[in-house]
Design a protein around this motif. Structure first.
Motif, PDB file in Angstrom:
ATOM      1  N   PHE A  95       0.822  -1.214   0.000  1.00  0.00           N
ATOM      2  CA  PHE A  95       0.000   0.000   0.000  1.00  0.00           C
ATOM      3  C   PHE A  95       0.861   1.272   0.000  1.00  0.00           C
ATOM      4  N   SER A  96       1.972   1.229   0.699  1.00  0.00           N
ATOM      5  CA  SER A  96       2.845   2.412   0.692  1.00  0.00           C
ATOM      6  C   SER A  96       3.333   2.728  -0.729  1.00  0.00           C
ATOM      7  N   GLU A  97       3.649   1.679  -1.475  1.00  0.00           N
ATOM      8  CA  GLU A  97       4.044   1.887  -2.871  1.00  0.00           C
ATOM      9  C   GLU A  97       2.874   2.421  -3.685  1.00  0.00           C
ATOM     10  N   PHE A  98       1.675   1.903  -3.333  1.00  0.00           N
ATOM     11  CA  PHE A  98       0.449   2.382  -3.988  1.00  0.00           C
ATOM     12  C   PHE A  98       0.253   3.877  -3.734  1.00  0.00           C
ATOM     13  N   LEU A  99       0.408   4.295  -2.447  1.00  0.00           N
ATOM     14  CA  LEU A  99       0.181   5.695  -2.087  1.00  0.00           C
ATOM     15  C   LEU A  99       1.232   6.605  -2.738  1.00  0.00           C
ATOM     16  N   ASN A 100       2.441   6.149  -2.832  1.00  0.00           N
ATOM     17  CA  ASN A 100       3.479   6.949  -3.488  1.00  0.00           C
ATOM     18  C   ASN A 100       3.179   7.142  -4.981  1.00  0.00           C
ATOM     19  N   LEU A 101       2.686   6.076  -5.616  1.00  0.00           N
ATOM     20  CA  LEU A 101       2.322   6.186  -7.040  1.00  0.00           C
ATOM     21  C   LEU A 101       1.175   7.168  -7.232  1.00  0.00           C
ATOM     22  N   VAL A 102       0.214   7.140  -6.287  1.00  0.00           N
ATOM     23  CA  VAL A 102      -0.913   8.075  -6.378  1.00  0.00           C
ATOM     24  C   VAL A 102      -0.416   9.515  -6.272  1.00  0.00           C
ATOM     25  N   LYS A 103       0.487   9.764  -5.300  1.00  0.00           N
ATOM     26  CA  LYS A 103       0.993  11.120  -5.109  1.00  0.00           C
ATOM     27  C   LYS A 103       1.867  11.565  -6.283  1.00  0.00           C
ATOM     28  N   ASP A 104       2.672  10.645  -6.814  1.00  0.00           N
ATOM     29  CA  ASP A 104       3.567  11.030  -7.900  1.00  0.00           C
ATOM     30  C   ASP A 104       2.813  11.358  -9.183  1.00  0.00           C
ATOM     31  N   GLN A 105       1.782  10.592  -9.491  1.00  0.00           N
ATOM     32  CA  GLN A 105       1.069  10.756 -10.760  1.00  0.00           C
ATOM     33  C   GLN A 105      -0.271  11.464 -10.614  1.00  0.00           C
ATOM     34  N   ASN A 106      -0.593  11.943  -9.382  1.00  0.00           N
ATOM     35  CA  ASN A 106      -1.822  12.705  -9.152  1.00  0.00           C
ATOM     36  C   ASN A 106      -3.044  11.884  -9.581  1.00  0.00           C
ATOM     37  N   LEU A 107      -3.130  10.677  -9.062  1.00  0.00           N
ATOM     38  CA  LEU A 107      -4.215   9.757  -9.421  1.00  0.00           C
ATOM     39  C   LEU A 107      -5.170   9.575  -8.246  1.00  0.00           C
ATOM     40  N   TYR A 108      -5.509  10.655  -7.558  1.00  0.00           N
ATOM     41  CA  TYR A 108      -6.331  10.552  -6.360  1.00  0.00           C
ATOM     42  C   TYR A 108      -7.735  10.083  -6.678  1.00  0.00           C
ATOM     43  N   ASN A 109      -8.351  10.646  -7.719  1.00  0.00           N
ATOM     44  CA  ASN A 109      -9.722  10.246  -8.043  1.00  0.00           C
ATOM     45  C   ASN A 109      -9.794   8.770  -8.390  1.00  0.00           C
ATOM     46  N   GLU A 110      -8.837   8.264  -9.181  1.00  0.00           N
ATOM     47  CA  GLU A 110      -8.838   6.852  -9.542  1.00  0.00           C
ATOM     48  C   GLU A 110      -8.581   5.970  -8.311  1.00  0.00           C
ATOM     49  N   ALA A 111      -7.705   6.441  -7.438  1.00  0.00           N
ATOM     50  CA  ALA A 111      -7.379   5.645  -6.253  1.00  0.00           C
ATOM     51  C   ALA A 111      -8.563   5.541  -5.309  1.00  0.00           C
ATOM     52  N   LEU A 112      -9.335   6.605  -5.156  1.00  0.00           N
ATOM     53  CA  LEU A 112     -10.494   6.559  -4.251  1.00  0.00           C
ATOM     54  C   LEU A 112     -11.534   5.558  -4.722  1.00  0.00           C
ATOM     55  N   LYS A 113     -11.599   5.297  -6.042  1.00  0.00           N
ATOM     56  CA  LYS A 113     -12.572   4.342  -6.561  1.00  0.00           C
ATOM     57  C   LYS A 113     -12.176   2.891  -6.309  1.00  0.00           C
ATOM     58  N   LEU A 114     -10.896   2.672  -5.993  1.00  0.00           N
ATOM     59  CA  LEU A 114     -10.408   1.289  -5.872  1.00  0.00           C
ATOM     60  C   LEU A 114     -10.644   0.690  -4.488  1.00  0.00           C
ATOM     61  N   TYR A 115     -10.971   1.506  -3.464  1.00  0.00           N
ATOM     62  CA  TYR A 115     -11.176   1.004  -2.100  1.00  0.00           C
ATOM     63  C   TYR A 115     -12.548   1.433  -1.603  1.00  0.00           C
ATOM     64  N   PRO A 116     -13.220   0.616  -0.833  1.00  0.00           N
ATOM     65  CA  PRO A 116     -14.507   1.006  -0.232  1.00  0.00           C
ATOM     66  C   PRO A 116     -14.317   2.188   0.720  1.00  0.00           C
ATOM     67  N   PRO A 117     -15.364   2.999   0.923  1.00  0.00           N
ATOM     68  CA  PRO A 117     -15.205   4.216   1.739  1.00  0.00           C
ATOM     69  C   PRO A 117     -14.865   3.949   3.200  1.00  0.00           C
ATOM     70  N   ASP A 118     -15.233   2.804   3.722  1.00  0.00           N
ATOM     71  CA  ASP A 118     -15.035   2.553   5.148  1.00  0.00           C
ATOM     72  C   ASP A 118     -13.713   1.883   5.452  1.00  0.00           C
ATOM     73  N   THR A 119     -12.852   1.738   4.476  1.00  0.00           N
ATOM     74  CA  THR A 119     -11.570   1.068   4.703  1.00  0.00           C
ATOM     75  C   THR A 119     -10.501   2.096   5.069  1.00  0.00           C
ATOM     76  N   PRO A 120      -9.490   1.650   5.827  1.00  0.00           N
ATOM     77  CA  PRO A 120      -8.392   2.581   6.178  1.00  0.00           C
ATOM     78  C   PRO A 120      -7.641   3.081   4.943  1.00  0.00           C
ATOM     79  N   GLU A 121      -7.552   2.231   3.967  1.00  0.00           N
ATOM     80  CA  GLU A 121      -6.849   2.671   2.773  1.00  0.00           C
ATOM     81  C   GLU A 121      -7.564   3.858   2.125  1.00  0.00           C
ATOM     82  N   HIS A 122      -8.903   3.774   2.089  1.00  0.00           N
ATOM     83  CA  HIS A 122      -9.666   4.888   1.521  1.00  0.00           C
ATOM     84  C   HIS A 122      -9.448   6.161   2.325  1.00  0.00           C
ATOM     85  N   GLN A 123      -9.416   6.053   3.650  1.00  0.00           N
ATOM     86  CA  GLN A 123      -9.191   7.225   4.488  1.00  0.00           C
ATOM     87  C   GLN A 123      -7.802   7.814   4.236  1.00  0.00           C
ATOM     88  N   ALA A 124      -6.820   6.952   4.090  1.00  0.00           N
ATOM     89  CA  ALA A 124      -5.459   7.437   3.866  1.00  0.00           C
ATOM     90  C   ALA A 124      -5.335   8.149   2.521  1.00  0.00           C
TER      91      ALA A 124
END
Length: 1230
Positions: A875-904
């Motif tokens: 997940f840390s690698e996932f979060l770094n990729l999101v920050k590097d490529q500005n893929l926040y909207n796509e990343a939010l769709k990949l996890y349910p809203p109630d999960t810690p990953e979605h909150q992060a």
């Protein structure tokens, strides 16, 4: 050039007069001059100007009539002026060669050089004397420019003729080489290149040509045996294109009759053609005594017979070609060559004369050729020879072999259907006593029906003609004939209606319908030597290159024309070939098209200088042109090509259209763009007709989204083609999908490469699908009968279409390592580079492997999706990729809203928005994630006080904390001039209504302030704060309105002055005005200066936006005399009007407060001030915004917005003026 057709006028002259100009007469040895000569008057008025004792044998005027050359009986030359003053005298026979003597370069003597098979015997050859038929008289001929003269005389020593060239001053230039059998005829070509004479050889009779230096330069053979005829004279016409040969039979017996002939020869492609042969017969009265070309009209020939009959022949060039329809594609052209007719079938081959497809051998010299006018029989032709014999040749019976018809001509052969001689018969012409001499009885020979020919002959009078219907067994006088009052000079036939148009010498056009003549169209003022029928219209071309349609002159520089289908093709003096569509085209449009310099490229084509149209091949794109030297050139005129392609496409003849477009480099998009609906409905027909993988691939590679029927190949007429059925789908994608489906349905193995091309050519190339299909071929075997391809060949072809690195990346994107290795092996990549990388990938877990490949290919969205499936350890690698490529909207769709990953991911997204100063959006994301503290800070930064209070409530703020937060927010709102919202915070959260009332009074929110005063029963505030506030506001408004009116009036007056100054011309600017304004402001208009500043300030565009705004303000300066002062004044006036307009709501609220507390006079004063300001604006609108300024499309930027504001103010003022007079004062202002 092609057939030399006859057009002549027979003139019977009873008298011949030469008046006013001196006429020179040579009689015995005396020279006479007279000023009036009538041949029928016995008493001649003559004046002797000199005499020569030895007699005069020959004399000749120079072409410029300035000199006359006399040849005496003592073989001397005397050059005299036009006033008969002697200049110089020379002996004809000179031992010297002349000034042009050849220079010997030391290569040996003539006696030691090679002499052919006869060895050196010709050295001792004795020159034979002149022929017994030679009259022995000298001959003189001048060059066209009069600078040189040639004299032919018999040498006293050898008895043979020699030709010597003398200068204008009688200085010998050159002497001809010894020519055995040289005869007396001599003629110098007017263009100056050659001197013509005749030579009798052992087995033939030739016309030979000399250069000015005396050397031979070419010859041609006369169609007579040696000793059969002698040549009396040779005569060149004015433009050196025709050589007339005057011959007569040699008397073999004492009392035998001799025939006289005149032959007309032309040259083309270094071949001499006998075009016309005139037989004057053997009668004494018909013998020629004089023959000469007209000195002014190039193709007019004059002949005088012994019986005092003068004949005048007018000739013109014409092309005899067949006219076939769609079912009979014939493009035969006939060329007269003496007793042969050379026929070229341009439908099968394009060869220049004297080569031909086949030739017809006749018994006599041919004078005229006529093809059948019926389009279904246009290959049949008839020949009229010099003895008035008609030979009919027909095509159709393949078993008949005619010995008079031979294939090929000069060694060339072609497999075509040749005609055979069906019949030959002579047309008898009654020539009884009293009939005029007429060696060429018929002209304008035309084939009307199977057994009927039409011809024109001369009538009893010189101005009359007779139309004959010639049939077998009937004499011309006994058959159907009709006299015409006028000289018929041209004729054309409409093959559809069989109507015939005749043109007379005066330009009158007659319509001939089987024995009846009538005038169908207005007269043409100029006689046309070439006519064609176009329905009821007549196309005509004069010998002066003037082109007519009926009586309207369409162009004046046309050299030739031809009509084909709906097109008219013309060649012009500007060396162009123009093709004009006649469909729905008026004469005015044609005239404008020929005279316009902006002719579309499709209709105009450059060509070689002097080219003429020969024919257009039916149902083809070939236009045959002939050059001046005689060779042919085949061109494919773009208009004809496009018209023929459109016909083929309408008939679904895709193969013919494709081959023509490929050969002539027509863009293949036209196959679809011509009619998209028909093409898509007949895709399988297109593929089956083309039946070539390479051709289909070529079609795919040329596809573009552009509609070529609107850009490169616009249709000349309006098209009724329906619109595209699928407007939402791209053109290239639609064609690729349709053709791929058809090819997969017909034979997917055969069209495998074309199917791959259809995937690659799409707007978004489907390389993965193409690679997958290549991979599927690896396990299949291809048999020769299946016409398929191997995987190796398919991959090699795919590498030809796509860059190898791109194809390698796409193969890697399929996650199929076998396919990747197969592509890499065909590339230039080093295995040491890609094999370790592939081995590393194969060892990874599947999702992480796909993630690594996608990240390598920079497909980050796919990589993110695969990485989300790899578990929490990544997940840390996932979060770094999101920050590097500005893929926040796509990343939010990949996890349910109630999960810690979605909150992060949400928290990271909010931080990102915060850094971008998008505080309100960041606050919302923080609130979703439960980070209320960060959300409160974000809302405070954005000024969203409602959301900030909500977050404070979620954080459990106390009453004091809320009051402090409210005061802090109120201060920020006051800075933003949001006094009403700040008052709400102070009243509801800080419980400080007094401060809230003061803020409302500061913000001029009078009614809300009154509400709070009465809510909390603090009427004392009315006296202490409210009333002083409204009185102060009333005074401020009065001062402001007064300043607005003053400024408005000043700007309006200055605008009128500036406009008046700019309307004055430069010469009327007074010195006083020049002192007041600058040069540019008084002379240059606003639009001109706008263009000037757009160039001079081009560097400003590269500056920052702040600097650009500063420069714009500097441009529109209110300083008097500035270049754009009028625009600046318009902007200032518009701003004044907008400000006054925005005051109405504030004044309205203030007036209600003044009336409420009894300040009626103050309210009335304020209302009157505002009303005066608005009325001033109302009156000034027509002056500020004139009608011309409103209609000018070149108004500067900002004019539209200003006009809108003025219009809005005008409409509001109109509504204000429409109030009822009895309403209370409070409703006066709205």
């Amino acid at each position: 050039a092609y057939c030399f057709c006859l057009e002549y006028i027979l003139v019977s002259c009873n008298s011949l007069c030469v008046d006013t100009q001196p006429f020179l007469l040579l009689y015995m040895s005396h020279l006479y001059i007279h000023t009036y000569l009538t041949l029928l008057i016995a008493l001649l008025q003559l004046e002797c100007v000199g005499s020569v004792d030895s007699g005069l044998t020959t004399m000749s005027w120079s072409p410029d009539q300035e000199l006359v050359l006399l040849v005496t009986g003592q073989q001397t030359l005397i050059m005299m002026t036009k006033d008969f003053e002697p200049i110089t005298e020379r002996e004809i026979h000179q031992d010297d060669f002349g000034e042009g003597k050849f220079i010997t370069v030391g290569w040996g003597k003539k006696e030691t050089q090679f002499h052919g098979s006869e060895g050196k015997q010709p050295i001792a050859f004795c020159m034979p004397p002149a022929s017994s038929s030679d009259d022995g008289r000298p001959r003189v001929t001048w060059r066209g420019d009069g600078q040189f003269v040639a004299v032919s005389a018999i040498c006293p020593q050898t008895g043979a003729r020699k030709v010597r060239v003398w200068s204008r001053e009688l200085v010998l230039q050159s002497t001809s080489e010894p020519i055995p059998g040289l005869e007396q005829a001599l003629a110098w070509k007017p263009s100056g290149s050659l001197i013509a004479s005749t030579q009798e050889k052992p087995n033939k009779h030739d016309v030979v040509f000399f250069e000015k230096n005396g050397l031979l330069h070419g010859e041609f053979t006369l169609p007579f045996q040696k000793g059969q005829a002698k040549v009396n004279e040779l005569l060149w016409n004015l433009d050196s294109t025709i050589l007339a040969v005057w011959l007569e039979d040699l008397k073999k017996e004492k009392n035998s009759e001799t025939n006289t002939y005149v032959q007309l020869w032309t040259v083309g492609n270094y071949h001499w053609y006998l075009k016309q042969s005139l037989h004057f017969g053997s009668a004494e009265k018909s013998r020629l005594v004089s023959l000469l070309w007209d000195p002014e009209i190039p193709y007019r020939l004059h002949a005088l017979c012994r019986g005092w009959h003068a004949l005048c022949y007018d000739w013109h060039w014409s092309t005899d070609c067949s006219t076939g329809d769609e079912s009979h594609l014939v493009a035969n052209v006939a060329v007269i060559d003496g007793d042969k007719v050379l026929v070229t079938a341009f439908q099968h081959s394009v060869v220049p004369p004297p080569m031909c497809t086949f030739q017809l051998q006749l018994q006599q010299a041919v004078n005229q050729v006529a093809f059948h006018t019926d389009p279904t029989k246009s290959a049949d032709l008839a020949v009229l020879d010099a003895s008035n014999r008609i030979s009919v040749y027909r095509v159709g019976d393949g078993t008949v072999k005619d010995p008079t018809v031979t294939l090929g001509g000069s060694g060339f052969k072609a497999s075509v259907e040749t005609p055979h001689l069906e019949k030959t018969y002579r047309v008898e012409v009654c020539c009884g006593e009293g009939k005029q001499v007429n060696p060429l009885a018929f002209r304008l020979f035309t084939w009307l029906q199977d057994d009927t020919f039409l011809a024109v002959s001369q009538g009893q009078l010189a101005t009359h003609s007779v139309i004959h219907h010639l049939t077998e067994g009937l004499e011309a006088e006994g058959g159907l004939s009709m006299p015409v009052d006028g000289d018929v000079i041209s004729l054309c036939c409409n093959p559809k209606t069989r109507a015939i148009a005749l043109q007379l010498a005066d330009g009158q056009i007659l319509k001939y319908l089987w024995g009846e003549c009538k005038i169908p169209v207005p007269n043409v003022l100029f006689p046309c030597c070439h006519m064609e029928a176009l329905g009821e219209a007549i196309l005509g071309l004069t010998d002066r290159c003037r082109f007519f349609i009926n009586d309207v002159e369409v162009a004046s520089n046309v050299t030739s024309f031809a009509r084909y289908d709906e097109f008219l093709l013309v060649t012009t003096h500007s060396h162009t070939c123009q093709c004009v569509s006649l469909r729905d085209t008026s004469l005015k449009v044609l005239q404008a098209g020929f005279s316009s310099s902006s002719t579309p490229k499709e209709t105009l084509r450059k060509m070689e200088r002097g080219s003429r149209i020969v024919t257009v091949v039916p149902q083809d794109t070939k236009l045959i042109l002939q050059m001046p030297r005689g060779n042919l050139e085949t061109v494919h005129h773009r208009a004809l090509v496009l018209a023929q392609i459109r016909k083929w496409l309408d008939r679904l003849m895709f193969k013919e259209a494709f081959e023509c477009m490929r050969k002539l480099r027509i863009n293949l998009n036209l196959l679809y763009d011509h009619n998209p609906k028909v093409f898509l409905e007949n895709v399988e027909t297109f593929i089956k007709q083309i039946d070539s993988v390479n051709y289909i691939n070529l079609f795919f590679t040329e596809l573009k989204e552009e509609d070529f029927t609107k850009t490169m190949y616009p249709s000349p007429v309006s098209s009724n083609v329906p619109l595209q059925q699928y407007p939402d789908q791209k053109k290239v994608d639609l064609i690729c999908d349709s053709m791929r489906a058809a090819m997969e349905n017909i034979n997917p193995q055969k069209y495998c490469l074309s199917i791959l091309t259809s995937h690659v050519k799409k707007s978004t190339p489907e390389l993965e699908i193409a690679l997958q299909k290549v991979h599927e071929l690896r396990g299949t075997t291809v048999s020769p009968a299946a016409e398929g391809v191997t995987a190796e060949a398919a991959l090699k072809y795919l590498l030809f279409l796509v860059d190898v690195n791109e194809l390698y990346d796409h193969s890697l994107g399929t996650y199929d390592f076998d396919l990747v290795v197969m592509v890499a092996e065909k590339s230039q990549k080093d295995p040491k580079e890609y094999l370790p990388f592939l081995n590393t990938l194969q060892k990874m877990e599947t999702n992480y492997q796909h993630y690594t490949i996608d990240k390598y290919l920079k497909r980050y969205k796919k990589a993110l999706c695969h990485l989300s499936k790899c578990g929490t350890e990544h997940f840390s690698e996932f979060l770094n990729l999101v920050k590097d490529q500005n893929l926040y909207n796509e990343a939010l769709k990949l996890y349910p809203p109630d999960t810690p990953e979605h909150q992060a991911v949400g928290s990271a997204f909010a931080e990102h928005l915060n850094q971008k100063h998008l505080y309100e959006q960041a606050g919302l994301i923080f609130a979703r994630c439960g980070a209320f503290e960060r959300a409160l800070d974000a809302f405070l930064s954005s000024g969203s006080w409602q959301q900030a209070l909500c977050m404070a409530s979620r954080l459990g703020y106390t009453v004091d904390q809320l009051a402090g937060l409210a005061r802090s927010l109120a201060g920020k709102l006051v800075e933003q001039r949001k006094h009403a919202e700040a008052a709400i915070l102070l009243e509801q959260y800080a419980q400080d209504y007094e401060e809230a009332v003061l803020l409302l009074l500061e913000g001029t929110v009078w009614e809300e302030a009154l509400r709070l005063i009465h809510k909390y029963s603090r009427l004392d505030i009315l006296e202490t704060n409210f009333k002083p506030a409204i009185l102060e506001a009333q005074r401020n408004y009065l001062v402001f309105l007064d300043s607005q009116k003053t400024t408005f009036t000043r700007h309006r007056k200055r605008l009128l002055v500036v406009r008046e100054l700019k309307e004055q011309p430069r010469t009327h600017v007074s010195l006083y005005e020049a002192d007041l304004i600058s040069e540019t402001s008084s002379i240059v208009t606003a639009s001109d200066m706008s263009g000037k500043y757009s160039h001079s300030n081009s560097r400003i565009s590269a500056r920052s936006s702040k600097n650009r705004r500063k420069a714009e303000r500097k441009r529109h300066s209110l300083k008097e005399g500035s270049p754009l002062e009028d625009l600046a004044l318009l902007e200032a006036l518009g701003e004044n009007i907008r400000t006054t307009e925005n005051m109405k709501g504030e004044v309205h609220s203030l007036l209600k407060g003044l009336v409420l507390f009894g300040y009626d006079e103050l309210a009335r004063e304020l209302q009157q001030a505002l009303e005066e300001a608005l009325q001033l604006i109302e009156r000034s609108l027509p002056e500020i915004w004139t009608r011309d300024l409103q209609q000018n499309p070149a108004n500067p930027v900002g004019a539209c917005s200003l006009m809108a504001s003025l219009t809005q103010t005008n409409s509001d003022w109109s509504r204000w003026q429409c109030r009822p007079p009895d309403l209370p004062l409070l409703q006066y202002v709205r």
